[in-house]
Scaffold this motif. Structure first.
Motif, PDB file in Angstrom:
ATOM      1  N   PHE A 192      73.832 -75.769 -50.253  1.00 12.52           N
ATOM      2  CA  PHE A 192      74.562 -76.023 -49.021  1.00 12.52           C
ATOM      3  C   PHE A 192      74.016 -75.120 -47.925  1.00 12.52           C
ATOM      4  CE2 PHE A 192      78.305 -75.315 -46.219  1.00 12.52           C
ATOM      5  CZ  PHE A 192      78.639 -76.622 -45.936  1.00 12.52           C
ATOM      6  N   VAL A 193      73.445 -75.739 -46.881  1.00  8.74           N
ATOM      7  CA  VAL A 193      72.895 -74.982 -45.762  1.00  8.74           C
ATOM      8  C   VAL A 193      73.781 -75.244 -44.554  1.00  8.74           C
ATOM      9  CG1 VAL A 193      70.879 -74.553 -44.312  1.00  8.74           C
ATOM     10  CG2 VAL A 193      70.581 -75.254 -46.698  1.00  8.74           C
ATOM     11  N   SER A 194      74.382 -74.191 -44.023  1.00  6.40           N
ATOM     12  CA  SER A 194      75.285 -74.331 -42.879  1.00  6.40           C
ATOM     13  C   SER A 194      75.323 -73.027 -42.110  1.00  6.40           C
ATOM     14  CB  SER A 194      76.699 -74.707 -43.345  1.00  6.40           C
ATOM     15  OG  SER A 194      77.598 -74.738 -42.250  1.00  6.40           O
ATOM     16  N   HIS A 195      75.552 -73.151 -40.804  1.00  4.86           N
ATOM     17  CA  HIS A 195      75.738 -71.963 -39.977  1.00  4.86           C
ATOM     18  C   HIS A 195      77.219 -71.670 -39.735  1.00  4.86           C
ATOM     19  CE1 HIS A 195      71.497 -71.608 -39.345  1.00  4.86           C
ATOM     20  NE2 HIS A 195      71.413 -72.813 -38.819  1.00  4.86           N
ATOM     21  N   PHE A 196      78.109 -72.481 -40.344  1.00  7.44           N
ATOM     22  CA  PHE A 196      79.537 -72.229 -40.233  1.00  7.44           C
ATOM     23  C   PHE A 196      79.961 -71.293 -41.369  1.00  7.44           C
ATOM     24  CE2 PHE A 196      79.108 -76.508 -38.289  1.00  7.44           C
ATOM     25  CZ  PHE A 196      79.583 -76.209 -37.020  1.00  7.44           C
ATOM     26  N   LEU A 197      80.166 -70.030 -41.051  1.00  5.80           N
ATOM     27  CA  LEU A 197      80.476 -69.047 -42.084  1.00  5.80           C
ATOM     28  C   LEU A 197      81.774 -69.374 -42.807  1.00  5.80           C
ATOM     29  CD1 LEU A 197      79.454 -65.653 -40.434  1.00  5.80           C
ATOM     30  CD2 LEU A 197      78.074 -67.254 -41.765  1.00  5.80           C
ATOM     31  N   ASP A 198      82.766 -69.897 -42.073  1.00  9.08           N
ATOM     32  CA  ASP A 198      84.031 -70.245 -42.718  1.00  9.08           C
ATOM     33  C   ASP A 198      83.806 -71.266 -43.827  1.00  9.08           C
ATOM     34  OD1 ASP A 198      85.363 -68.545 -41.073  1.00  9.08           O
ATOM     35  OD2 ASP A 198      86.129 -70.087 -39.715  1.00  9.08           O
ATOM     36  N   GLN A 199      82.955 -72.244 -43.561  1.00 12.20           N
ATOM     37  CA  GLN A 199      82.682 -73.277 -44.555  1.00 12.20           C
ATOM     38  C   GLN A 199      81.924 -72.708 -45.752  1.00 12.20           C
ATOM     39  OE1 GLN A 199      80.727 -76.552 -42.607  1.00 12.20           O
ATOM     40  NE2 GLN A 199      82.418 -76.904 -41.181  1.00 12.20           N
ATOM     41  N   VAL A 200      80.994 -71.819 -45.482  1.00  9.71           N
ATOM     42  CA  VAL A 200      80.229 -71.203 -46.573  1.00  9.71           C
ATOM     43  C   VAL A 200      81.159 -70.449 -47.514  1.00  9.71           C
ATOM     44  CG1 VAL A 200      78.538 -69.402 -47.113  1.00  9.71           C
ATOM     45  CG2 VAL A 200      78.056 -71.074 -45.310  1.00  9.71           C
ATOM     46  N   TYR A 201      82.063 -69.666 -46.943  1.00  5.44           N
ATOM     47  CA  TYR A 201      82.962 -68.867 -47.789  1.00  5.44           C
ATOM     48  C   TYR A 201      84.045 -69.714 -48.447  1.00  5.44           C
ATOM     49  CZ  TYR A 201      80.922 -64.348 -46.795  1.00  5.44           C
ATOM     50  OH  TYR A 201      80.066 -63.273 -46.753  1.00  5.44           O
ATOM     51  N   GLU A 202      84.369 -70.851 -47.859  1.00  4.19           N
ATOM     52  CA  GLU A 202      85.353 -71.729 -48.480  1.00  4.19           C
ATOM     53  C   GLU A 202      84.769 -72.500 -49.657  1.00  4.19           C
ATOM     54  OE1 GLU A 202      87.955 -75.764 -47.424  1.00  4.19           O
ATOM     55  OE2 GLU A 202      87.040 -74.606 -45.806  1.00  4.19           O
ATOM     56  N   LEU A 203      83.515 -72.917 -49.545  1.00  2.89           N
ATOM     57  CA  LEU A 203      82.956 -73.864 -50.510  1.00  2.89           C
ATOM     58  C   LEU A 203      82.029 -73.232 -51.537  1.00  2.89           C
ATOM     59  CD1 LEU A 203      82.689 -76.924 -51.221  1.00  2.89           C
ATOM     60  CD2 LEU A 203      80.707 -76.974 -49.686  1.00  2.89           C
ATOM     61  N   CYS A 204      81.297 -72.198 -51.158  1.00  3.83           N
ATOM     62  CA  CYS A 204      80.152 -71.766 -51.961  1.00  3.83           C
ATOM     63  C   CYS A 204      80.495 -70.650 -52.949  1.00  3.83           C
ATOM     64  CB  CYS A 204      79.015 -71.307 -51.044  1.00  3.83           C
ATOM     65  SG  CYS A 204      78.431 -72.623 -49.947  1.00  3.83           S
ATOM     66  N   ASP A 205      79.773 -70.666 -54.074  1.00  2.00           N
ATOM     67  CA  ASP A 205      79.924 -69.642 -55.102  1.00  2.00           C
ATOM     68  C   ASP A 205      79.001 -68.457 -54.861  1.00  2.00           C
ATOM     69  OD1 ASP A 205      81.718 -71.266 -56.879  1.00  2.00           O
ATOM     70  OD2 ASP A 205      79.962 -72.563 -56.939  1.00  2.00           O
ATOM     71  N   ARG A 206      77.765 -68.744 -54.462  1.00  2.00           N
ATOM     72  CA  ARG A 206      76.790 -67.669 -54.247  1.00  2.00           C
ATOM     73  C   ARG A 206      75.980 -67.969 -52.995  1.00  2.00           C
ATOM     74  NH1 ARG A 206      72.806 -66.898 -57.983  1.00  2.00           N
ATOM     75  NH2 ARG A 206      72.940 -69.090 -58.587  1.00  2.00           N
TER      76      ARG A 206
END
Length: 516
Positions: free
Chosen positions: A200-214
């Motif tokens: 998952f490549v995104s510049h939305f930090l909220d989305q990264v921390y909501e969705l991603c494991d690492r």
């Protein structure tokens, strides 16, 4: 993560060179079954290059890629697809003149007696669209749908491939609203529950921390580190991405209050186009930044296009310095000093096959006309000055723009507009899909424009960004400007409440189209 688990996909010591420039140097990446892994870094950090290597679009100069622990040769995209790797890119790469079903099945159409089986194609498309919660007609033309729906169709196409092992999502949410993002995340979680690895490549930090494991962080084409999202604070993540350039995130240095009694530059009175549901009034003063806040589809873009002459105003008038704009469209508006940057950078912005120099000088040459060409020496001087002023990287004015990162492409587009010395700049989602460092540079540029007397209309889906850059905020709902409020009188939570408010609430409490 089980230390004994075998990664679904692993990159070891990846190196990629473009002539003398090293795009990747000793880069590592591990994707495990059933995880969502974020790839983070500034524009130009090497994310796109690494994705191209994973998806077979380019070969590594050194290093290796392993799938299921075994070395893999991904010399072309077909090899990656055969290995179970599907990708949805930042810019939608579908065919708008085909139907939704034809796009979902593109390149793997079902056949019967040697001919395309359209009935089966429709059935398959309906099934995968339903799994994404997308209730649209598979037989409808893709061009008839919004960018958000087209993005979901692109995801449907990627998900529908056979034996999916790795799904690469490159900025998949840049055109989606909150409900559509939630639906996408639901689909991603279902995929990972079945064992698929998602990058998952995104510049939305909220989305990264909501969705991603690492998270794997790259900077300057080099591997910085691999981290668990539960163990890496957001401020630390930004610091690792930017390194010494983290200072660029400092607050924009311009007056937070609207210019006092400044002369009006841009005005609209009862203006309306065929794309706008309600006529609108608006005033923008010299040196003022007015931010448009509203949900996807609220009418932000339609109003911006009317103000900048891109769409013809059928009712009412738009005025520049007190004089009405004529019916000459965008070219007339540009000649008067109004420039517009579209949210669709790919189809209405930069021209990827042209060089940085050609892109920057394009509008100036159009303005001058065919009989007054910009001299070669002058064009190169102009392009180099804007490359330096906006820190466009790499600083090669003869490089095709398609080879630049998204953030640097955005800077090239801004350079083209600013080369015209405009009175009014209308920016529609200028920071969408670019990293936090490039965002800070664009936002600071907006502040500098305002400080030099340029009037700016600024649209962003990120409400905290609207508040940060704007003197005044126009809340757009249901195709109309519902409120115009000084940004100093708003908080992010208060702005969210206004954006989400029902229009009936305004009528109930007597609120009008503007707030004085």
């Amino acid at each position: 993560m089980d230390p004994e688990a075998v990664p679904t996909l692993e990159v070891r010591g990846a190196e990629v060179r473009f002539g003398p420039e090293q795009a990747l140097a000793d880069v590592h990446l591990r994707l495990y079954p059933g995880e969502v892994h974020s790839l983070m870094g500034e524009n130009g950090a090497g994310k796109s290059t690494l994705i191209k290597a994973i998806t077979g679009a380019l070969r590594l100069d050194a290093g290796e890629i392993l799938i299921g622990g075994e070395p893999a040769r991904l010399g072309r995209p077909a090899d990656a697809i055969a290995a179970g790797i599907s990708t949805v890119y930042q810019e939608i790469d579908l065919l708008p003149n085909l139907t939704v079903a034809e796009n979902v099945s593109l390149g793997r159409e079902p056949r019967r007696f040697g001919l395309i089986d359209h009935a089966e194609m429709q059935r398959r498309a309906a099934t995968v669209l339903a799994s994404l919660g997308l209730a649209i007609d598979p037989g409808s033309l893709l061009s008839s749908h919004s960018l958000a729906v087209q993005q979901l169709v692109a995801i449907a196409r990627a998900v529908s491939g056979p034996a999916l092992r790795v799904l690469v999502l490159d900025e998949p949410t840049s055109s989606l609203d909150a409900d559509e993002v939630a639906e996408l995340f639901r689909v991603v979680r279902e995929l990972t529950a079945g064992g698929t690895a998602v990058l998952f490549v995104s510049h939305f930090l909220d989305q990264v921390y909501e969705l991603c494991d690492r998270i794997t962080v790259l900077r300057g084409g080099r591997f910085v580190g691999e981290y668990s999202t539960t163990e890496l604070l957001r401020v630390d993540l930004v610091g690792k991405m930017l390194g010494e350039s983290a200072a660029r995130l400092a607050a924009i240095d311009h007056d937070a209050a609207p210019p006092a009694d400044g002369p009006l530059v841009l005005s609209a009175r009862a203006a309306r186009t065929s794309r706008i549901r309600h006529a609108f009034d608006l005033d923008v003063a010299e040196g003022e930044v007015i931010g448009f806040a509203g949900l996807l589809g609220s009418g932000r873009t339609e109003i911006a296009r009317a103000l900048s002459g891109v769409d013809t105003v059928d009712e009412g008038r738009v005025f520049l310095d007190g004089a009405p704009l004529g019916g000459g469209g965008a070219r007339d508006a540009i000649g008067r000093g109004i420039v517009y940057s579209s949210e669709n950078r790919r189809s209405e912005g930069v021209l990827g096959d042209l060089t940085v120099l050609e892109n920057i000088t394009l509008a100036l040459q159009v303005q001058r006309g065919i009989l007054r060409p910009v001299g070669a020496a002058r064009a190169r001087e102009l392009a180099r000055s804007w490359v330096e002023a906006l820190s466009i990287r790499p600083a090669d004015i003869d490089r095709p723009v398609r080879e630049l990162s998204g953030g640097n492409q955005q800077k090239v587009l801004l350079a083209r507009l600013l080369a015209l010395s405009p009175r009014v700049v209308v920016l529609d989602e200028p920071t969408r899909g670019i990293d936090v460092g490039a965002k800070a540079e664009v936002q600071r540029l907006v502040g500098e424009l305002a400080d030099n007397g340029v009037a700016v209309v600024y649209i962003s889906a990120e409400l905290d960004e609207v508040l940060r850059v704007s003197h005044t905020v126009a809340v757009v709902r249901d195709g109309r400007i519902a409120h115009v409020i000084p940004s100093a009188d708003l908080t992010t939570d208060g702005l969210i409440a206004l954006v989400a408010r029902a229009d009936d609430d305004d009528r109930d409490d007597g609120a009008g189209g503007t707030d004085d």
